[in-house]
Design an enzyme around this catalytic site. Structure first.
Site, PDB file in Angstrom:
ATOM      1  N   GLY A  26       0.822  -1.201   0.000  1.00 47.25           N
ATOM      2  CA  GLY A  26       0.000   0.000   0.000  1.00 47.25           C
ATOM      3  C   GLY A  26       0.853   1.246   0.000  1.00 47.25           C
ATOM      4  O   GLY A  26       1.964   1.252   0.545  1.00 47.25           O
ATOM      5  N   LYS A  27       0.317   2.297  -0.636  1.00 45.02           N
ATOM      6  CA  LYS A  27       1.091   3.535  -0.705  1.00 45.02           C
ATOM      7  C   LYS A  27       0.139   4.718  -0.757  1.00 45.02           C
ATOM      8  O   LYS A  27      -0.840   4.715  -1.501  1.00 45.02           O
ATOM      9  CB  LYS A  27       1.991   3.514  -1.955  1.00 45.02           C
ATOM     10  N   HIS A  30       0.826   9.868   2.836  1.00 45.28           N
ATOM     11  CA  HIS A  30       1.436   9.964   4.164  1.00 45.28           C
ATOM     12  C   HIS A  30       2.458   8.872   4.450  1.00 45.28           C
ATOM     13  O   HIS A  30       3.278   9.020   5.364  1.00 45.28           O
ATOM     14  CB  HIS A  30       0.354   9.929   5.251  1.00 45.28           C
ATOM     15  N   LYS A  47       4.208   0.335   8.595  1.00 43.81           N
ATOM     16  CA  LYS A  47       3.950   1.627   7.958  1.00 43.81           C
ATOM     17  C   LYS A  47       5.131   2.554   8.187  1.00 43.81           C
ATOM     18  O   LYS A  47       5.530   2.807   9.319  1.00 43.81           O
ATOM     19  CB  LYS A  47       2.671   2.247   8.521  1.00 43.81           C
ATOM     20  N   ASP A 148     -10.842  11.364   7.775  1.00 46.51           N
ATOM     21  CA  ASP A 148     -10.470  10.800   6.468  1.00 46.51           C
ATOM     22  C   ASP A 148     -11.139   9.447   6.250  1.00 46.51           C
ATOM     23  O   ASP A 148     -10.507   8.486   5.800  1.00 46.51           O
ATOM     24  CB  ASP A 148      -8.954  10.675   6.354  1.00 46.51           C
TER      25      ASP A 148
END
Length: 361
Positions: A26-27, A30, A47, A148
């Site tokens: 995942g990218k 942030h 992360k 978010d």
């Protein structure tokens, strides 16, 4: 705030082959997420702050996420923080639970290897689980406003239960006065961001409610929050136009057949989604009201037991008769706002129960 386990950076580097692209799952703006298997066999997600933010010396988002998540005991509503580490430059690294079920965005919009979109019963269950996650945040002490909420930040565990993720933009509110005097600049993702949230003083739990409404429309329609091939591109404006034309059920995802016993429930979910995404902030329901409404739409847990019992006892006999229209009558108990138990009778096609179309917990 609970004490966080400190992982050795060397162990994390070894588990990710020095954070190689082959481990990248995942990218975002942030940070980057890497899948890793620790020496004890545990699979985790790691992360790291994005290279761009590191160059700007701005790791506030990942620090904020660590601070928010470490204030909670591990729970079933969020993607939990397992511990932290620091890279060679001293930047914080988060070790999170790994969510093998992927993200809601991909489940709704990307077909991989012939996979089909989620059935309606699963979509309704997702909606309840996501609402409960938001309720958990809003009822926490201190209160957390996520800021978010979107389909890319809703992940699924091994049992396909929805969890809320990514707290980089979240705000911790200790008192009503702090909420009224917030200095946090408006932030979020276009398409999900509350249009009423235009200044720091407009920060409110209703901002999250708007975003939840967008996600609920996304779940029901199977379309993206922003789709430039659609007119209008905004899912909220598109759905509002359908409501005005009295074409409510035309919003529903046509890729999945709608069981007839769920039509009324989905219609009411759509009405609820539009209330959440109302341009009038005051008219939006609280997340507690939303959870209560969604729970009223659902069949209780024992419906699953009925389905399994009938299936086990009559598997061979019913296999040849599933095309029949045999019906059974069930009594669904519901809890009213005052805590009283009521009973509601409804007929369900037995073939639909056996096919797994009845909405369950």
């Amino acid at each position: 705030m609970r004490a966080m386990k400190e992982f050795r950076q060397g162990e994390l580097e070894e588990a990710t082959q020095n954070f190689s692209r082959s481990h990248l799952i995942g990218k975002g703006s942030h940070g980057c997420i890497y899948k890793a298997t620790l020496k004890n066999g545990q699979i985790v997600a790691i992360k790291t702050p994005s290279l761009g933010l590191c160059k700007l010396q701005d790791t506030s988002k990942i620090e904020n996420e660590a601070r928010i998540l470490s204030s909670f005991a591990q729970n079933r509503f969020l993607v939990n923080l397992l511990g932290t580490s620091h890279d060679s430059a001293g930047h914080r690294v988060l070790v999170m639970e790994h969510m093998p079920g992927g993200m809601l965005h991909d489940l709704l919009h990307i077909t991989i290897g012939g996979s089909s979109p989620p059935p309606w019963c699963k979509r309704a269950t997702m909606a309840v689980q996501i609402a409960r996650a938001v309720q958990f945040l809003h009822e926490s002490k201190p209160m957390i406003i996520h800021r978010d909420i979107k389909s890319e930040n809703i992940l699924f565990d091994a049992k396909l239960n929805a969890r809320l993720a990514d707290f980089g933009l979240s705000v911790c509110i200790n008192s009503p006065s702090q909420l009224a005097n917030s200095v946090s600049l408006p932030a979020g993702t276009i398409g999900y961001l509350d249009p009423c949230y235009t200044t720091p003083g407009k920060l409110s739990t209703k901002n999250d409610v708007f975003s939840f409404g967008v996600v609920l429309l996304e779940i029901i329609s199977g379309t993206k929050a922003i789709d430039v091939s659609r007119a209008p591109a905004s899912i909220v404006e598109w759905a509002r136009g359908m409501f005005e034309k009295d074409q409510v059920m035309e919003i529903c995802d046509k890729k999945v057949k709608m069981p007839r016993h769920m039509e009324d429930m989905i219609r009411r979910m759509l009405v609820l989604a539009m209330r959440c995404a109302s341009s009038d902030e005051e008219s939006r329901p609280s997340i507690t009201e939303i959870v209560t409404e969604l729970e009223r739409f659902r069949f209780p847990l024992w419906a699953n037991k009925i389905r399994n019992l009938v299936h086990l006892k009559n598997q061979k006999k019913l296999a040849s008769k599933r095309s029949s229209t045999t019906t059974i009558t069930v009594v669904a108990t519901t809890t009213t706002g005052g805590g009283h138990i009521g009973a509601q009778k409804g007929k369900i096609l037995l073939r639909e129960i056996l096919a797994g179309d009845v909405l369950l917990h």
